[in-house]
Design a protein around this motif. Structure first.
Motif, PDB file in Angstrom:
ATOM      1  N   ASP A   1      69.092 -55.513 -33.426  1.00 28.28           N
ATOM      2  CA  ASP A   1      68.026 -55.379 -34.409  1.00 28.28           C
ATOM      3  C   ASP A   1      67.302 -56.710 -34.525  1.00 28.28           C
ATOM      4  O   ASP A   1      67.922 -57.743 -34.799  1.00 28.28           O
ATOM      5  CB  ASP A   1      68.643 -54.979 -35.759  1.00 28.28           C
ATOM      6  CG  ASP A   1      67.612 -54.499 -36.757  1.00 28.28           C
ATOM      7  OD1 ASP A   1      66.407 -54.520 -36.450  1.00 28.28           O
ATOM      8  OD2 ASP A   1      68.025 -54.078 -37.857  1.00 28.28           O
ATOM      9  N   PHE A   2      65.988 -56.697 -34.323  1.00 28.88           N
ATOM     10  CA  PHE A   2      65.207 -57.928 -34.396  1.00 28.88           C
ATOM     11  C   PHE A   2      64.631 -58.126 -35.797  1.00 28.88           C
ATOM     12  O   PHE A   2      63.890 -57.289 -36.311  1.00 28.88           O
ATOM     13  CB  PHE A   2      64.064 -57.900 -33.373  1.00 28.88           C
ATOM     14  CG  PHE A   2      64.522 -58.149 -31.965  1.00 28.88           C
ATOM     15  CD1 PHE A   2      64.643 -59.442 -31.468  1.00 28.88           C
ATOM     16  CD2 PHE A   2      64.856 -57.087 -31.136  1.00 28.88           C
ATOM     17  CE1 PHE A   2      65.080 -59.677 -30.180  1.00 28.88           C
ATOM     18  CE2 PHE A   2      65.292 -57.311 -29.839  1.00 28.88           C
ATOM     19  CZ  PHE A   2      65.414 -58.605 -29.361  1.00 28.88           C
ATOM     20  N   SER A   3      64.991 -59.243 -36.424  1.00 23.04           N
ATOM     21  CA  SER A   3      64.486 -59.660 -37.736  1.00 23.04           C
ATOM     22  C   SER A   3      64.497 -58.532 -38.758  1.00 23.04           C
ATOM     23  O   SER A   3      63.460 -58.150 -39.308  1.00 23.04           O
ATOM     24  CB  SER A   3      63.060 -60.224 -37.588  1.00 23.04           C
ATOM     25  OG  SER A   3      63.043 -61.327 -36.712  1.00 23.04           O
ATOM     26  N   PRO A   4      65.675 -57.983 -39.035  1.00 22.65           N
ATOM     27  CA  PRO A   4      65.749 -56.872 -39.989  1.00 22.65           C
ATOM     28  C   PRO A   4      65.527 -57.341 -41.417  1.00 22.65           C
ATOM     29  O   PRO A   4      65.750 -58.505 -41.760  1.00 22.65           O
ATOM     30  CB  PRO A   4      67.185 -56.369 -39.813  1.00 22.65           C
ATOM     31  CG  PRO A   4      67.950 -57.596 -39.424  1.00 22.65           C
ATOM     32  CD  PRO A   4      67.014 -58.383 -38.548  1.00 22.65           C
ATOM     33  N   SER A   5      65.103 -56.416 -42.257  1.00 25.03           N
ATOM     34  CA  SER A   5      65.048 -56.717 -43.688  1.00 25.03           C
ATOM     35  C   SER A   5      66.469 -56.978 -44.180  1.00 25.03           C
ATOM     36  O   SER A   5      67.448 -56.521 -43.589  1.00 25.03           O
ATOM     37  CB  SER A   5      64.436 -55.546 -44.456  1.00 25.03           C
ATOM     38  OG  SER A   5      65.328 -54.448 -44.472  1.00 25.03           O
TER      39      SER A   5
ATOM     40  N   ASP B   1      67.226 -63.240 -35.084  1.00 21.36           N
ATOM     41  CA  ASP B   1      65.990 -63.768 -35.659  1.00 21.36           C
ATOM     42  C   ASP B   1      65.777 -65.187 -35.168  1.00 21.36           C
ATOM     43  O   ASP B   1      66.631 -66.054 -35.339  1.00 21.36           O
ATOM     44  CB  ASP B   1      66.036 -63.762 -37.189  1.00 21.36           C
ATOM     45  CG  ASP B   1      64.778 -64.374 -37.783  1.00 21.36           C
ATOM     46  OD1 ASP B   1      63.680 -63.879 -37.458  1.00 21.36           O
ATOM     47  OD2 ASP B   1      64.883 -65.348 -38.539  1.00 21.36           O
ATOM     48  N   LEU B   2      64.630 -65.411 -34.535  1.00 24.58           N
ATOM     49  CA  LEU B   2      64.333 -66.726 -33.973  1.00 24.58           C
ATOM     50  C   LEU B   2      63.666 -67.637 -34.999  1.00 24.58           C
ATOM     51  O   LEU B   2      63.704 -68.855 -34.876  1.00 24.58           O
ATOM     52  CB  LEU B   2      63.423 -66.566 -32.748  1.00 24.58           C
ATOM     53  CG  LEU B   2      63.301 -67.735 -31.777  1.00 24.58           C
ATOM     54  CD1 LEU B   2      64.654 -68.088 -31.170  1.00 24.58           C
ATOM     55  CD2 LEU B   2      62.298 -67.396 -30.673  1.00 24.58           C
ATOM     56  N   SER B   3      63.077 -67.057 -36.031  1.00 21.50           N
ATOM     57  CA  SER B   3      62.262 -67.826 -36.973  1.00 21.50           C
ATOM     58  C   SER B   3      63.067 -68.539 -38.053  1.00 21.50           C
ATOM     59  O   SER B   3      62.613 -69.533 -38.618  1.00 21.50           O
ATOM     60  CB  SER B   3      61.256 -66.891 -37.650  1.00 21.50           C
ATOM     61  OG  SER B   3      61.924 -65.996 -38.533  1.00 21.50           O
ATOM     62  N   GLY B   4      64.243 -68.000 -38.383  1.00 18.19           N
ATOM     63  CA  GLY B   4      65.014 -68.548 -39.486  1.00 18.19           C
ATOM     64  C   GLY B   4      64.634 -67.971 -40.828  1.00 18.19           C
ATOM     65  O   GLY B   4      65.153 -68.398 -41.868  1.00 18.19           O
ATOM     66  N   ASN B   5      63.760 -66.972 -40.828  1.00 21.50           N
ATOM     67  CA  ASN B   5      63.307 -66.372 -42.080  1.00 21.50           C
ATOM     68  C   ASN B   5      64.113 -65.145 -42.493  1.00 21.50           C
ATOM     69  O   ASN B   5      63.864 -64.571 -43.546  1.00 21.50           O
ATOM     70  CB  ASN B   5      61.829 -65.974 -41.967  1.00 21.50           C
ATOM     71  CG  ASN B   5      60.925 -67.176 -41.850  1.00 21.50           C
ATOM     72  OD1 ASN B   5      61.170 -68.211 -42.461  1.00 21.50           O
ATOM     73  ND2 ASN B   5      59.883 -67.063 -41.037  1.00 21.50           N
TER      74      ASN B   5
END
Length: 243
Positions: A89-93, A112-116
């Protein structure tokens, strides 16, 4: 009131602390929102009303899910969760991440690559550090509109997906053709042209389908309508890509 409170918290509290305490804060907040008019598919909270966000989306007061989260979870749970299902799962809520981690019959990895976002790994979608044919199900929601070399990202998704595996993918959509212009690099220009400061294009459904087919996927376009009780949005489109 909710949106103002959220803004203040994000200004004053470090992100890593927010991730830890958020579920408890929401539990307290949601006490006043209990009722029987709506139900969250993720946390099963019964609410008298959703929280209306500035973009008109509907937020669950208990787990913080938005409409697309709730519909995605219902689809995945009904159709794809099988014993030992390996999910990427890419950048899930945060609401989805927490719920997927509770599922006992799946192997779930969030990237998640962004760290957010909360995540287990930091995979670059254009160069995923996993062996080919690794995942039964990949969830890629609102990711590719951020990626300049999106076709390389699609090729990587195809590579790491198992034969007969499924990729569920969604982005913002427009009518007509894909709109992209790589000379637009400032946040101001990208906001004006693509609707968000870190977007690099707006897909059309047909355009995204074609690019996915070009790397080998078979595509089915899924269309969904509004559902008030579960807080599902109207005219929602998901692309189901299979290998």
């Amino acid at each position: 009131m909710y949106n103002n409170f959220k803004r203040v918290v994000h200004l004053m509290v470090p992100k890593r602390i927010i991730f830890k305490v958020e579920p408890y804060l929401r539990k307290v907040f949601s006490i006043t929102k209990k009722g029987h008019n709506h139900c969250c598919t993720i946390c099963n909270f019964k609410a008298k009303q959703w929280i209306l966000l500035p973009n008109q989306d509907l937020l669950c007061p208990n787990c913080g899910s938005i409409s697309r989260d709730r519909r995605l979870y219902l689809i995945v749970k009904k159709e794809f969760f099988t014993p030992s299902c390996n999910v990427l799962d890419f950048s899930p809520s945060r609401s989805l991440f927490r719920q997927f981690k509770r599922e006992k019959n799946i192997q779930y990895t969030a990237s998640d690559l962004s760290g957010n976002f909360i995540a287990d790994a930091k995979y670059d979608i254009t160069s995923i550090n996993k062996e080919s044919n690794s995942f039964d199900l990949i969830l890629c929601y609102h990711i590719l509109e951020h990626i300049i070399d999106d076709e390389k990202g699609m090729s990587e998704l195809y590579r790491v997906l198992k034969p007969n595996g499924t990729l569920l993918i969604q982005t913002p959509f427009k009518e007509g053709k894909i709109y992209e212009d790589y000379t637009l690099t400032s946040e101001t220009d990208r906001l004006k042209h693509f609707g968000q400061e870190d977007h690099v294009r707006i897909y059309s459904v047909a355009g995204l389908k074609e690019r996915l087919q070009n790397v080998g996927f078979k595509i089915e376009i899924l269309q969904f309508q509004k559902e008030v009780y579960f807080g599902f949005s109207d005219n929602e489109t998901i692309l189901k890509a299979t290998k």
